[in-house]
Design a protein around this motif. Sequence first.
Motif, PDB file in Angstrom:
ATOM      1  N   PRO A 143       0.819  -1.217   0.000  1.00 55.29           N
ATOM      2  CA  PRO A 143       0.000   0.000   0.000  1.00 55.29           C
ATOM      3  C   PRO A 143       0.850   1.263   0.000  1.00 55.29           C
ATOM      4  O   PRO A 143       0.516   2.234  -0.695  1.00 55.29           O
ATOM      5  N   LEU A 144       1.977   1.242   0.726  1.00 55.44           N
ATOM      6  CA  LEU A 144       2.822   2.441   0.778  1.00 55.44           C
ATOM      7  C   LEU A 144       3.328   2.809  -0.618  1.00 55.44           C
ATOM      8  O   LEU A 144       3.181   3.935  -1.089  1.00 55.44           O
ATOM      9  N   PHE A 161      -6.861   6.999  -2.163  1.00 56.59           N
ATOM     10  CA  PHE A 161      -6.322   5.727  -1.684  1.00 56.59           C
ATOM     11  C   PHE A 161      -5.916   5.799  -0.221  1.00 56.59           C
ATOM     12  O   PHE A 161      -6.173   4.887   0.550  1.00 56.59           O
ATOM     13  N   THR A 162      -5.264   6.910   0.116  1.00 58.84           N
ATOM     14  CA  THR A 162      -4.817   7.055   1.506  1.00 58.84           C
ATOM     15  C   THR A 162      -6.004   6.963   2.448  1.00 58.84           C
ATOM     16  O   THR A 162      -5.988   6.202   3.420  1.00 58.84           O
ATOM     17  N   VAL A 163      -7.037   7.722   2.121  1.00 56.34           N
ATOM     18  CA  VAL A 163      -8.216   7.722   3.001  1.00 56.34           C
ATOM     19  C   VAL A 163      -8.824   6.336   3.063  1.00 56.34           C
ATOM     20  O   VAL A 163      -9.134   5.816   4.142  1.00 56.34           O
ATOM     21  N   SER A 164      -8.992   5.730   1.882  1.00 57.50           N
ATOM     22  CA  SER A 164      -9.684   4.441   1.912  1.00 57.50           C
ATOM     23  C   SER A 164      -8.849   3.365   2.599  1.00 57.50           C
ATOM     24  O   SER A 164      -9.378   2.504   3.280  1.00 57.50           O
ATOM     25  N   PHE A 247     -18.269   0.195   1.516  1.00 57.89           N
ATOM     26  CA  PHE A 247     -17.364   1.321   1.446  1.00 57.89           C
ATOM     27  C   PHE A 247     -16.406   1.167   0.269  1.00 57.89           C
ATOM     28  O   PHE A 247     -16.213   2.074  -0.530  1.00 57.89           O
ATOM     29  N   TYR A 248     -15.872  -0.037   0.135  1.00 59.84           N
ATOM     30  CA  TYR A 248     -14.900  -0.259  -0.919  1.00 59.84           C
ATOM     31  C   TYR A 248     -15.492  -0.109  -2.305  1.00 59.84           C
ATOM     32  O   TYR A 248     -14.855   0.365  -3.233  1.00 59.84           O
ATOM     33  N   ASN A 249     -16.725  -0.521  -2.417  1.00 59.94           N
ATOM     34  CA  ASN A 249     -17.350  -0.379  -3.730  1.00 59.94           C
ATOM     35  C   ASN A 249     -17.858   1.031  -3.969  1.00 59.94           C
ATOM     36  O   ASN A 249     -17.864   1.528  -5.086  1.00 59.94           O
ATOM     37  N   ALA A 250     -18.263   1.672  -2.883  1.00 59.50           N
ATOM     38  CA  ALA A 250     -18.788   3.025  -3.009  1.00 59.50           C
ATOM     39  C   ALA A 250     -17.683   3.998  -3.425  1.00 59.50           C
ATOM     40  O   ALA A 250     -17.936   4.990  -4.103  1.00 59.50           O
ATOM     41  N   LEU A 287      -5.268  -5.102   2.353  1.00 57.71           N
ATOM     42  CA  LEU A 287      -6.101  -5.035   3.550  1.00 57.71           C
ATOM     43  C   LEU A 287      -6.463  -6.427   4.053  1.00 57.71           C
ATOM     44  O   LEU A 287      -6.472  -6.696   5.248  1.00 57.71           O
ATOM     45  N   ASN A 288      -6.750  -7.310   3.108  1.00 48.49           N
ATOM     46  CA  ASN A 288      -7.031  -8.682   3.503  1.00 48.49           C
ATOM     47  C   ASN A 288      -5.854  -9.281   4.230  1.00 48.49           C
ATOM     48  O   ASN A 288      -5.999 -10.011   5.207  1.00 48.49           O
ATOM     49  N   LYS A 289      -4.665  -8.939   3.740  1.00 48.34           N
ATOM     50  CA  LYS A 289      -3.451  -9.470   4.386  1.00 48.34           C
ATOM     51  C   LYS A 289      -3.348  -8.928   5.804  1.00 48.34           C
ATOM     52  O   LYS A 289      -2.947  -9.652   6.709  1.00 48.34           O
ATOM     53  N   VAL A 290      -3.709  -7.666   5.970  1.00 41.43           N
ATOM     54  CA  VAL A 290      -3.666  -7.084   7.316  1.00 41.43           C
ATOM     55  C   VAL A 290      -4.524  -7.936   8.250  1.00 41.43           C
ATOM     56  O   VAL A 290      -4.147  -8.253   9.379  1.00 41.43           O
ATOM     57  N   MET A 291      -5.672  -8.345   7.722  1.00 41.50           N
ATOM     58  CA  MET A 291      -6.583  -9.158   8.511  1.00 41.50           C
ATOM     59  C   MET A 291      -5.914 -10.475   8.907  1.00 41.50           C
ATOM     60  O   MET A 291      -5.931 -10.892  10.050  1.00 41.50           O
ATOM     61  N   TYR A 292      -5.297 -11.122   7.910  1.00 40.42           N
ATOM     62  CA  TYR A 292      -4.658 -12.413   8.190  1.00 40.42           C
ATOM     63  C   TYR A 292      -3.454 -12.256   9.106  1.00 40.42           C
ATOM     64  O   TYR A 292      -3.207 -13.101   9.956  1.00 40.42           O
ATOM     65  N   VAL A 293      -2.727 -11.167   8.903  1.00 42.88           N
ATOM     66  CA  VAL A 293      -1.554 -10.948   9.745  1.00 42.88           C
ATOM     67  C   VAL A 293      -1.979 -10.911  11.210  1.00 42.88           C
ATOM     68  O   VAL A 293      -1.362 -11.526  12.076  1.00 42.88           O
ATOM     69  N   GLY A 294      -3.091 -10.212  11.467  1.00 36.25           N
ATOM     70  CA  GLY A 294      -3.612 -10.160  12.833  1.00 36.25           C
ATOM     71  C   GLY A 294      -3.878 -11.562  13.345  1.00 36.25           C
ATOM     72  O   GLY A 294      -3.481 -11.928  14.452  1.00 36.25           O
TER      73      GLY A 294
END
Length: 576
Positions: A143-144, A161-164, A247-250, A287-294
């Motif tokens: 993402p960075l 992108f930053t906001v989302s 949100f992601y689709n909007a 973002l999905n990876k963030v979820m899995y990382v957790g």
Amino acid sequence: MIYKKLKTYAPERMGFVYVGILMALLAAGLSVASYYYLYRFLRKVIVDVDMTGAVPLAMDVVIFLIANALVYFLALWSTHILAFRLETNLKKQGLRHLMNASFSFYDKNESGRVRKIMDDNTALTHSSVAHLIPDLTTAVFAPLLGIALAFYVDWRIGLLFTVSFLSGILFIRKMMGDQNFMNQYMAASDKMNSGAVEYVRGIHVLKIFKTSLQSLKEFYRSVTEYADLALKYSMSCRSWYVFFQVFYNAVFLVALFFGYGSGDDPRVQLCKFLFYALFNGILYMALNKVMYVGMYTYQASACIEKIEKLFSEMDEKKLSTGQRETMEGSSIEFQDVTFGYEDQKVIKHFSLKLEEGKTYALVGASGSGKSTLVKLISGFYQLDDGHILIDGHDLSEYTEGALAQNIANVFQDVKLFKKSIYENVRMGRPDSSRQEVMEALHLAQCDEILNKLEKGEDTLIGARGVHLSGGEVQRIAIARAILKDAKIIILDEASAAADPENEYELQLAFANLMKKKTVIMIAHRLSSITGVDEILVIDDGKLVERGSHSELMAHNSVYQKLQEDFMQANEWRVRE
Ligand SMILES: Nc1ncnc2c1ncn2[C@@H]1O[C@H](COP(=O)(O)OP(=O)(O)OP(=O)(O)O)[C@@H](O)[C@H]1O
Ligand SMILES: [Mg+2]
């Protein structure tokens, strides 16, 4: 925290952590680069309408995508090498701890449970650590880099992108719930699993007694408890998850407005929009990876924690051993010994001297502490108070090997290994010849058992069609003890093995074993102990009487009462 654990348990493979991070970092760069070329390709095709110039750019996209896949594969490869080593090392440590674990640990923990904890958790630790490192790196850097590229394309897309991305992380945090809940969930899942194991193990007992309801209820409760928690957890995630998706689709809509009001050439707008739409995927993936990382982080630390807890349980009440390697004599002395498996004392201020070369019988009611006393002599447990001396030296002065070599045990609940009868006996003294093993089997009255079996002494214990009675198993254990030729012999006769057919053979086997040794035998058939040098009567963890059979029978003694009870029980058996 995981990093620290890795350093403790797999220090020799730490290099792979860095290789893994570096590769994942490179992969993130390559994937973002492929999008950069994609954007340039789009511009070439749509804005410049230059097809020949577009082809090499398309090739670049493909090359970077392939390179990304390859490098990410390498990242996973190296972290898997690390994770496999971690799993192996954890298992090795487990075995090492198990070898040194106290008897109290074995009393309290079924081998099935220990194995399950070790196997399940090391496997989970392995898979979470293997994925954690590359995923975490990608989740942070993709993402960075991606956002940087987005700013390059159009600062408004960058901002979007930053906001989302930031709000995505917020949603995920909300969705994951708090750690407490996760702990409860894991506990409920463990409970259900161990309930299932127990249930399956106990099925034969349930069948015999047809009392399935009670135990079923326990198991049933653990299942519903787990189901409730799982449902509650899913429900708590529900709204945040829907929010996240919408949100992601909007955000797409917002992007349309951006394009609309930007005043760019419509063809440039189209390029930017396509770039945005395609690139949104990378963010979503991160973002999905963030979820899995957790999840992985939680899993890995929870698993290691469980394994370490097991290790520390294994180390509890560990016995201290000394340096003395030889045992000259075999006199035994209890000096004011107090002991309890848990808080309740089983042996209370017990003092006693046993002379070398004599034969003693311990008698007493069931639960009076006889087996416990002989286990203490073998040095299986730490005393709460007092001392036990063998040949004038405290047990703790001897090495573990010295005790094992000089004390032979035939316990109530003898266990034979899944090896041939021959191998089982030879364990008594591994350097003995076949002839010596056969001689021991002969002295222990096992000839008849061997004759009955097709393969004789090479019969595998536990193989199909091999059924040995309790008495027969004990005779084989006696052969092992005879072969060992230890100074001190401890016999804890199994009352269950006392069928009349076996009784005579057992007596002969005992007699052969006991020659010229210090012997302590626990006999449930009082008829078999009249010939010993001294009888010790135990009651509630205390020595209440001692003397020869005739001495004790001469007056109104506890022993006399025990004999009467025994006779009566025998009579009942005969009448029946
Ligand atoms: N591993 C253990 N953990 C906890 N308590 C134990 C353990 N082994 C025995 N006990 C308890 O210690 C007491 C004495 O047990 P022990 O086995 O020494 O009796 P025993 O005299 O050998 O009985 P039996 O004649 O039935 O073999 C009992 O109350 C028993 O419940
Ligand atoms: Mg016992």
